[in-house]
Design a protein around this motif. Structure first.
Motif, PDB file in Angstrom:
ATOM      1  N   THR A   1      62.040  25.464 -68.368  1.00 23.63           N
ATOM      2  CA  THR A   1      61.318  24.976 -69.369  1.00 23.63           C
ATOM      3  C   THR A   1      62.569  25.156 -70.262  1.00 23.63           C
ATOM      4  O   THR A   1      63.182  26.502 -70.053  1.00 23.63           O
ATOM      5  CB  THR A   1      59.851  25.805 -69.729  1.00 23.63           C
ATOM      6  OG1 THR A   1      59.577  25.722 -68.416  1.00 23.63           O
ATOM      7  CG2 THR A   1      59.694  25.322 -70.769  1.00 23.63           C
ATOM      8  N   TYR A   2      62.832  24.675 -70.791  1.00 20.80           N
ATOM      9  CA  TYR A   2      63.286  24.765 -72.369  1.00 20.80           C
ATOM     10  C   TYR A   2      63.477  23.732 -73.952  1.00 20.80           C
ATOM     11  O   TYR A   2      62.133  23.217 -73.363  1.00 20.80           O
ATOM     12  CB  TYR A   2      64.809  24.717 -71.475  1.00 20.80           C
ATOM     13  CG  TYR A   2      65.093  22.640 -71.263  1.00 20.80           C
ATOM     14  CD1 TYR A   2      65.225  22.426 -72.368  1.00 20.80           C
ATOM     15  CD2 TYR A   2      64.245  21.911 -70.134  1.00 20.80           C
ATOM     16  CE1 TYR A   2      65.321  20.808 -72.985  1.00 20.80           C
ATOM     17  CE2 TYR A   2      64.944  20.677 -70.112  1.00 20.80           C
ATOM     18  CZ  TYR A   2      64.991  19.984 -71.624  1.00 20.80           C
ATOM     19  OH  TYR A   2      65.207  18.748 -71.508  1.00 20.80           O
ATOM     20  N   ARG A   3      63.756  24.088 -74.563  1.00 22.03           N
ATOM     21  CA  ARG A   3      63.357  23.275 -76.066  1.00 22.03           C
ATOM     22  C   ARG A   3      64.582  22.753 -76.175  1.00 22.03           C
ATOM     23  O   ARG A   3      66.137  22.745 -75.739  1.00 22.03           O
ATOM     24  CB  ARG A   3      63.140  24.592 -76.932  1.00 22.03           C
ATOM     25  CG  ARG A   3      61.939  25.594 -77.045  1.00 22.03           C
ATOM     26  CD  ARG A   3      61.576  25.738 -78.296  1.00 22.03           C
ATOM     27  NE  ARG A   3      60.514  26.723 -77.961  1.00 22.03           N
ATOM     28  CZ  ARG A   3      59.291  26.033 -78.289  1.00 22.03           C
ATOM     29  NH1 ARG A   3      58.632  24.711 -77.921  1.00 22.03           N
ATOM     30  NH2 ARG A   3      58.290  26.903 -78.098  1.00 22.03           N
ATOM     31  N   ASP A   4      64.059  21.321 -76.726  1.00 23.38           N
ATOM     32  CA  ASP A   4      65.195  20.006 -76.925  1.00 23.38           C
ATOM     33  C   ASP A   4      65.351  20.712 -77.984  1.00 23.38           C
ATOM     34  O   ASP A   4      65.029  21.483 -78.638  1.00 23.38           O
ATOM     35  CB  ASP A   4      64.486  19.024 -76.133  1.00 23.38           C
ATOM     36  CG  ASP A   4      63.578  17.821 -77.636  1.00 23.38           C
ATOM     37  OD1 ASP A   4      62.953  19.668 -77.894  1.00 23.38           O
ATOM     38  OD2 ASP A   4      63.343  17.240 -77.317  1.00 23.38           O
TER      39      ASP A   4
ATOM     40  N   ARG B   1      68.552  26.355 -72.740  1.00 28.58           N
ATOM     41  CA  ARG B   1      68.271  27.793 -72.313  1.00 28.58           C
ATOM     42  C   ARG B   1      67.158  27.756 -71.593  1.00 28.58           C
ATOM     43  O   ARG B   1      66.200  27.196 -72.593  1.00 28.58           O
ATOM     44  CB  ARG B   1      68.716  28.580 -73.160  1.00 28.58           C
ATOM     45  CG  ARG B   1      70.042  29.026 -73.905  1.00 28.58           C
ATOM     46  CD  ARG B   1      69.897  29.603 -75.383  1.00 28.58           C
ATOM     47  NE  ARG B   1      69.784  31.076 -74.875  1.00 28.58           N
ATOM     48  CZ  ARG B   1      70.772  32.274 -74.985  1.00 28.58           C
ATOM     49  NH1 ARG B   1      72.218  31.497 -75.106  1.00 28.58           N
ATOM     50  NH2 ARG B   1      70.671  33.020 -74.121  1.00 28.58           N
ATOM     51  N   PHE B   2      67.076  28.086 -70.423  1.00 27.89           N
ATOM     52  CA  PHE B   2      66.261  27.893 -69.200  1.00 27.89           C
ATOM     53  C   PHE B   2      65.592  29.043 -69.106  1.00 27.89           C
ATOM     54  O   PHE B   2      66.210  30.000 -69.400  1.00 27.89           O
ATOM     55  CB  PHE B   2      66.280  27.503 -67.612  1.00 27.89           C
ATOM     56  CG  PHE B   2      66.537  25.897 -67.941  1.00 27.89           C
ATOM     57  CD1 PHE B   2      66.226  24.666 -67.745  1.00 27.89           C
ATOM     58  CD2 PHE B   2      67.959  25.964 -68.116  1.00 27.89           C
ATOM     59  CE1 PHE B   2      66.036  23.836 -67.700  1.00 27.89           C
ATOM     60  CE2 PHE B   2      68.687  24.568 -67.832  1.00 27.89           C
ATOM     61  CZ  PHE B   2      67.842  23.412 -67.835  1.00 27.89           C
TER      62      PHE B   2
ATOM     63  N   ARG C   1      64.861  18.914 -81.089  1.00 28.96           N
ATOM     64  CA  ARG C   1      63.713  18.227 -82.178  1.00 28.96           C
ATOM     65  C   ARG C   1      63.348  19.818 -81.893  1.00 28.96           C
ATOM     66  O   ARG C   1      62.001  20.195 -82.553  1.00 28.96           O
ATOM     67  CB  ARG C   1      63.338  17.406 -81.302  1.00 28.96           C
ATOM     68  CG  ARG C   1      64.573  16.412 -82.291  1.00 28.96           C
ATOM     69  CD  ARG C   1      63.775  15.500 -82.202  1.00 28.96           C
ATOM     70  NE  ARG C   1      64.838  14.439 -82.152  1.00 28.96           N
ATOM     71  CZ  ARG C   1      64.115  13.012 -82.581  1.00 28.96           C
ATOM     72  NH1 ARG C   1      63.107  12.664 -82.823  1.00 28.96           N
ATOM     73  NH2 ARG C   1      65.090  12.203 -82.819  1.00 28.96           N
ATOM     74  N   GLY C   2      62.754  21.263 -80.570  1.00 25.71           N
ATOM     75  CA  GLY C   2      62.078  21.834 -80.778  1.00 25.71           C
ATOM     76  C   GLY C   2      60.513  21.878 -79.782  1.00 25.71           C
ATOM     77  O   GLY C   2      60.413  22.960 -79.833  1.00 25.71           O
ATOM     78  N   ARG C   3      60.622  20.574 -79.110  1.00 28.25           N
ATOM     79  CA  ARG C   3      59.532  20.339 -78.118  1.00 28.25           C
ATOM     80  C   ARG C   3      59.955  21.130 -77.113  1.00 28.25           C
ATOM     81  O   ARG C   3      60.947  20.601 -76.252  1.00 28.25           O
ATOM     82  CB  ARG C   3      59.509  18.608 -77.987  1.00 28.25           C
ATOM     83  CG  ARG C   3      59.281  17.788 -79.237  1.00 28.25           C
ATOM     84  CD  ARG C   3      59.592  16.522 -79.376  1.00 28.25           C
ATOM     85  NE  ARG C   3      60.284  15.965 -78.827  1.00 28.25           N
ATOM     86  CZ  ARG C   3      61.287  15.128 -78.444  1.00 28.25           C
ATOM     87  NH1 ARG C   3      60.827  13.942 -79.125  1.00 28.25           N
ATOM     88  NH2 ARG C   3      62.081  14.522 -78.898  1.00 28.25           N
ATOM     89  N   GLU C   4      59.378  21.607 -76.780  1.00 29.38           N
ATOM     90  CA  GLU C   4      59.564  21.703 -74.841  1.00 29.38           C
ATOM     91  C   GLU C   4      59.396  20.947 -74.010  1.00 29.38           C
ATOM     92  O   GLU C   4      58.644  20.146 -73.815  1.00 29.38           O
ATOM     93  CB  GLU C   4      58.106  23.434 -74.637  1.00 29.38           C
ATOM     94  CG  GLU C   4      58.158  23.984 -73.637  1.00 29.38           C
ATOM     95  CD  GLU C   4      57.289  24.718 -73.560  1.00 29.38           C
ATOM     96  OE1 GLU C   4      56.239  24.207 -72.961  1.00 29.38           O
ATOM     97  OE2 GLU C   4      57.486  26.177 -74.311  1.00 29.38           O
ATOM     98  N   LYS C   5      59.975  20.818 -72.954  1.00 25.09           N
ATOM     99  CA  LYS C   5      60.758  20.424 -71.615  1.00 25.09           C
ATOM    100  C   LYS C   5      60.887  20.800 -70.465  1.00 25.09           C
ATOM    101  O   LYS C   5      61.024  22.577 -70.772  1.00 25.09           O
ATOM    102  CB  LYS C   5      61.862  19.294 -72.163  1.00 25.09           C
ATOM    103  CG  LYS C   5      61.991  18.592 -73.489  1.00 25.09           C
ATOM    104  CD  LYS C   5      61.286  17.281 -73.055  1.00 25.09           C
ATOM    105  CE  LYS C   5      61.511  16.278 -74.088  1.00 25.09           C
ATOM    106  NZ  LYS C   5      61.363  14.786 -74.086  1.00 25.09           N
ATOM    107  N   HIS C   6      60.163  20.318 -69.772  1.00 22.66           N
ATOM    108  CA  HIS C   6      60.471  20.531 -67.935  1.00 22.66           C
ATOM    109  C   HIS C   6      61.616  19.988 -67.505  1.00 22.66           C
ATOM    110  O   HIS C   6      61.125  18.772 -67.691  1.00 22.66           O
ATOM    111  CB  HIS C   6      59.028  21.528 -67.688  1.00 22.66           C
ATOM    112  CG  HIS C   6      58.081  21.486 -68.409  1.00 22.66           C
ATOM    113  ND1 HIS C   6      57.640  22.627 -68.793  1.00 22.66           N
ATOM    114  CD2 HIS C   6      57.393  20.930 -69.331  1.00 22.66           C
ATOM    115  CE1 HIS C   6      57.177  23.184 -70.031  1.00 22.66           C
ATOM    116  NE2 HIS C   6      56.606  21.382 -70.606  1.00 22.66           N
ATOM    117  N   THR C   7      62.580  20.709 -66.903  1.00 18.56           N
ATOM    118  CA  THR C   7      63.216  19.976 -65.628  1.00 18.56           C
ATOM    119  C   THR C   7      62.863  20.378 -64.193  1.00 18.56           C
ATOM    120  O   THR C   7      62.752  21.746 -63.569  1.00 18.56           O
ATOM    121  CB  THR C   7      64.945  20.186 -65.952  1.00 18.56           C
ATOM    122  OG1 THR C   7      64.605  19.614 -67.022  1.00 18.56           O
ATOM    123  CG2 THR C   7      65.699  19.820 -65.472  1.00 18.56           C
ATOM    124  N   ALA C   8      62.523  19.334 -63.567  1.00 22.26           N
ATOM    125  CA  ALA C   8      62.904  19.585 -62.158  1.00 22.26           C
ATOM    126  C   ALA C   8      64.354  19.043 -61.129  1.00 22.26           C
ATOM    127  O   ALA C   8      65.034  18.137 -61.200  1.00 22.26           O
ATOM    128  CB  ALA C   8      61.530  18.937 -61.486  1.00 22.26           C
TER     129      ALA C   8
END
Length: 62
Positions: free
Chosen positions: A20-23, A6-7, A25-32
Motif C-alpha cells: 500500500t502507498y499514497r499517490d 514508499r510502500f 494526491r494523497g489517495r491510498e493505492k494498492h499494488t500487486a
C-alpha cells in the motif's frame, strides 16, 4: 521529478507481493507485483481486496 513510492503494509502471497502507498494526491493505492524472474506482472488497484485477489489468482507464464 516524481517521488519514489514508499510502500507499507506489505504482504507476500506466493511469488506476488502486495503493498500500500499514497499517490501524488494523497489517495491510498494498492499494488500487486510478481517477484518471479521474467514475469513482469504488476498492477495498481483502488482497494486492498482487489490487489489481494489478483495476487491469489496470478499464474506466471511458463
Amino acid at each position: 521529478m516524481a517521488r519514489p513510492k514508499r510502500f507499507h503494509k506489505m504482504i507476500r502471497i506466493g511469488p506476488v507481493e502486495v503493498g500500500t502507498y499514497r499517490d501524488d494526491r494523497g489517495r491510498e493505492k494498492h499494488t500487486a507485483a510478481c517477484t518471479a524472474p521474467r514475469c513482469g506482472f504488476s498492477t495498481d488497484y483502488a482497494d486492498r481486496s482487489a490487489a489481494e485477489l489478483a495476487a491469489r489468482t496470478h499464474h506466471c507464464a511458463p
